[in-house]
Design a protein around this motif. Structure first.
Motif, short mmCIF file in Angstrom:
data_model
loop_
_atom_site.label_atom_id
_atom_site.label_comp_id
_atom_site.label_asym_id
_atom_site.label_seq_id
_atom_site.Cartn_x
_atom_site.Cartn_y
_atom_site.Cartn_z
N UNK A 123 0.83 -1.21 0.00
CA UNK A 123 0.00 0.00 0.00
C UNK A 123 0.87 1.26 0.00
N UNK A 150 0.82 5.75 0.12
CA UNK A 150 0.07 6.96 0.46
C UNK A 150 0.16 7.92 -0.72
N UNK A 151 -0.94 8.64 -0.95
CA UNK A 151 -0.98 9.60 -2.05
C UNK A 151 -1.40 10.96 -1.52
N UNK A 192 -6.54 18.47 -2.52
CA UNK A 192 -6.93 19.69 -1.80
C UNK A 192 -5.91 20.00 -0.70
N UNK A 252 -17.43 13.91 -10.32
CA UNK A 252 -16.34 12.93 -10.32
C UNK A 252 -16.75 11.64 -11.04
N UNK A 286 -12.97 8.46 -8.53
CA UNK A 286 -12.52 9.20 -7.35
C UNK A 286 -11.82 8.23 -6.42
N UNK A 287 -10.55 8.07 -6.63
CA UNK A 287 -9.74 7.20 -5.76
C UNK A 287 -8.55 7.99 -5.27
N UNK A 288 -7.87 7.44 -4.29
CA UNK A 288 -6.68 8.14 -3.80
C UNK A 288 -5.62 8.21 -4.89
N UNK A 300 -14.95 9.57 -3.32
CA UNK A 300 -14.54 8.31 -2.71
C UNK A 300 -13.13 8.44 -2.17
N UNK A 313 -10.01 6.17 -0.34
CA UNK A 313 -9.58 4.79 -0.12
C UNK A 313 -8.84 4.72 1.21
#
Lengths: 371, 150
Positions: A51, A53-54, A58, A115, A118-120, B140, B142
């Motif tokens: 995993x 982090x992004x 904003x 959107x 809409x994902x990280x 959304x 995550x």
């Protein structure tokens, strides 16, 4: 099977779900209490080793992003002077064809931005916009006998622009991102019953690479193809969004398109002061003979103050007032509607050199904002 | 007698499925980190509903007061002195059709509460969608499951 065994079966079957229900996974962390030791949550890692982090698109304190907007925009009285149609260099003093007093210019503006993904790891939005400018021009004085009357065309049909746009925000990790924006706009004096061909669509785009060093600052540099001052141009762009430590002050800048300072009265009331460049290339169908497209290169700078406030639920009000400075209202003939690049140094001649004086304007809008 | 046997068989048959659904529902329990990494949220189960409270903040203290952050943006003035750590930002979720729904998510940065639905992409990944009225008008985020570092 006797009565006893049947009874036992029934008891087992009835309670089996509840027995299993009570077997919730063991939580290795103590249940929450008022005295819970929160330091136990400091030393945790992702369960999924891969995993990442992004960074978020904003930062703290930005004015709310708008899903749906309905606004009314109005420029107050000003004077207009239109040249005869010819071939002029910028700075020439062409013959005046007509003058008039614009009592008002403005109308409805609609916007939507939804959107799609809409994902990280990626954010993709699609939007649509519509803006109508109805003109009320009085005291039209015809100076030449030429039959082309821009003032009459504007009075009778007005100008409007409708378009689709898309935005992609792609984080490259916790502190870097890419931002792409693109739009296709159809601008002119068309009406819905007398629609303009899609061959006159005009395309804008921007690509920005940026950094987000912390939750209160993001900046970026890039390049844009824009119609912000009426004519198509390629320019460098700078993004700079910032919020002060106390969250009261900030900036929202996408230079040169717009730049605002922000004061946060409270999270539900904001004040912004700055400017925005607005523009499009509007085809005047009624003055476009054969395959030549006469296009007004309408570009304006709006120096303004804006007050935004939360009304109810997710509905916000914006009230904007300021001064509209005419950057360009000149016109070009485009052969067969084909766009050309003049930029800052090109020497292509204008078909018209027009002048508008600079009035006050206001804009009032209602917006459904994003989470 | 026959009815009892049939009822017993029927209940015995459906019991594993009910238990399985419940096991799936409880997969939401645990510690999760929001997409922007600003907060960690512990999901708990209370009376068959799921709740998530903030247990860690990347910036735990208010940069101006240097004191632990409070819920100062809450529209209810009486709650503005509530510490953010321990604040239940996910509320009232129930498990239906492979998702946790009927709940709300609170955004302490704006003081707004949104409708919310939670889907589990895999056992370590949640897709948390906050929306305004209809699901299409939403965003959304995550979330990733956390565990004690080995």
């Amino acid at each position: 099977m006797g009565n006893k065994s049947s009874f036992l079966w029934a008891i087992f079957a009835l309670f089996c779900p509840f027995v299993l229900l009570s077997q919730t996974p063991q939580d290795t962390i103590a249940p929450a209490t008022e005295e819970e030791d929160y330091s136990q949550y400091d030393n945790l890692g992702f369960a999924d080793q891969g995993a990442k982090r992004y960074c978020s698109p904003k930062i703290f304190g930005l004015s709310p992003q708008r899903f749906v907007s309905v606004a009314w925009d109005m420029q107050l009285a000003h004077d207009a002077r239109f040249s005869t149609i010819g071939a002029y260099d910028e700075g020439d003093n062409p013959p005046v064809a007509e003058t008039g007093r614009v009592r008002s210019a403005g109308g409805l503006r609609l916007g939507a931005n939804i959107p799609v993904v809409s994902r990280n790891s990626i954010l993709w939005q699609m939007g649509a916009n519509f803006a109508n400018t109805a003109y009320d021009i009085r005291d039209i004085q015809r100076v030449t006998s030429d039959n082309n009357s821009v003032a009459t065309a504007l009075n009778e049909r007005g100008l409007r622009t409708a378009g689709l746009n898309t935005t992609v925000f792609k984080p490259l990790g916790e502190h870097q991102f890419l931002l792409f924006q693109g739009s296709a706009d159809l601008s002119g004096d068309y009406t819905f019953s007398d629609m303009q061909s899609l061959r006159y669509l005009r395309y804008s785009a921007a690509a920005i690479w940026g950094k987000r060093p912390h939750d209160r600052k993001q900046w970026g540099v890039g390049i844009a193809r824009t119609y912000r001052v009426g004519e198509m141009n390629y320019i460098p762009v700078i993004l700079f969004n910032w919020t002060s430590v106390n969250r009261k002050w900030g900036s929202e800048v996408l230079f040169p398109a717009r730049a605002h300072m922000r004061y946060t009265v409270n999270p539900r009331q904001l004040l912004l002061a700055g400017y925005e460049l607005e523009g499009q290339s509007y085809r005047l169908n009624t003055l476009s003979p054969n395959e030549r497209s006469l296009e007004i290169r309408r570009g304006e700078m709006r120096a303004r103050v804006e007050y935004q406030r939360h009304l109810f639920h997710f509905v916000w009000l914006s009230v904007q007032g300021g001064w509209r400075y005419n950057w360009s209202y000149n016109a070009d003939y485009l052969e067969d509607g084909r766009e050309f690049f003049r930029g800052f140094t090109g020497n292509q001649k204008y078909a018209m050199l027009n002048e508008l004086t600079n009035p006050l304007y206001f804009n009032v809008g209602i917006h459904l904002v994003s989470p | 007698m026959r009815f009892t046997i049939l009822l017993s068989l029927f209940l015995a048959f459906i019991a594993p499925f009910s238990a399985s659904a419940q096991d799936n529902a409880d997969k939401l329990l645990g510690i999760w980190e929001s997409g922007n990494g600003k907060a960690r949220v512990k999901v708990e189960k209370i009376s068959n509903k799921y709740y998530g409270k903030i247990v860690w903040l990347r910036e735990p203290n208010d940069p101006v007061t240097k004191q632990p952050k409070m819920d100062k943006n809450n529209p209810d003035e009486s709650l503005r002195a509530t510490p953010l750590k321990g604040y239940r930002m996910l509320k009232d979720f129930v498990y239906k059709n492979n998702e946790w729904t009927d709940g709300t998510i609170y955004d302490p940065e704006s003081g707004s509460t949104y409708n919310c639905v939670i889907k589990m992409k895999d056992e370590n990944t949640l897709e948390i969608r906050g929306y305004v009225g209809v699901k299409a008008l939403g965003r959304t985020d995550t979330w990733k499951r956390l565990e004690t570092k080995k």
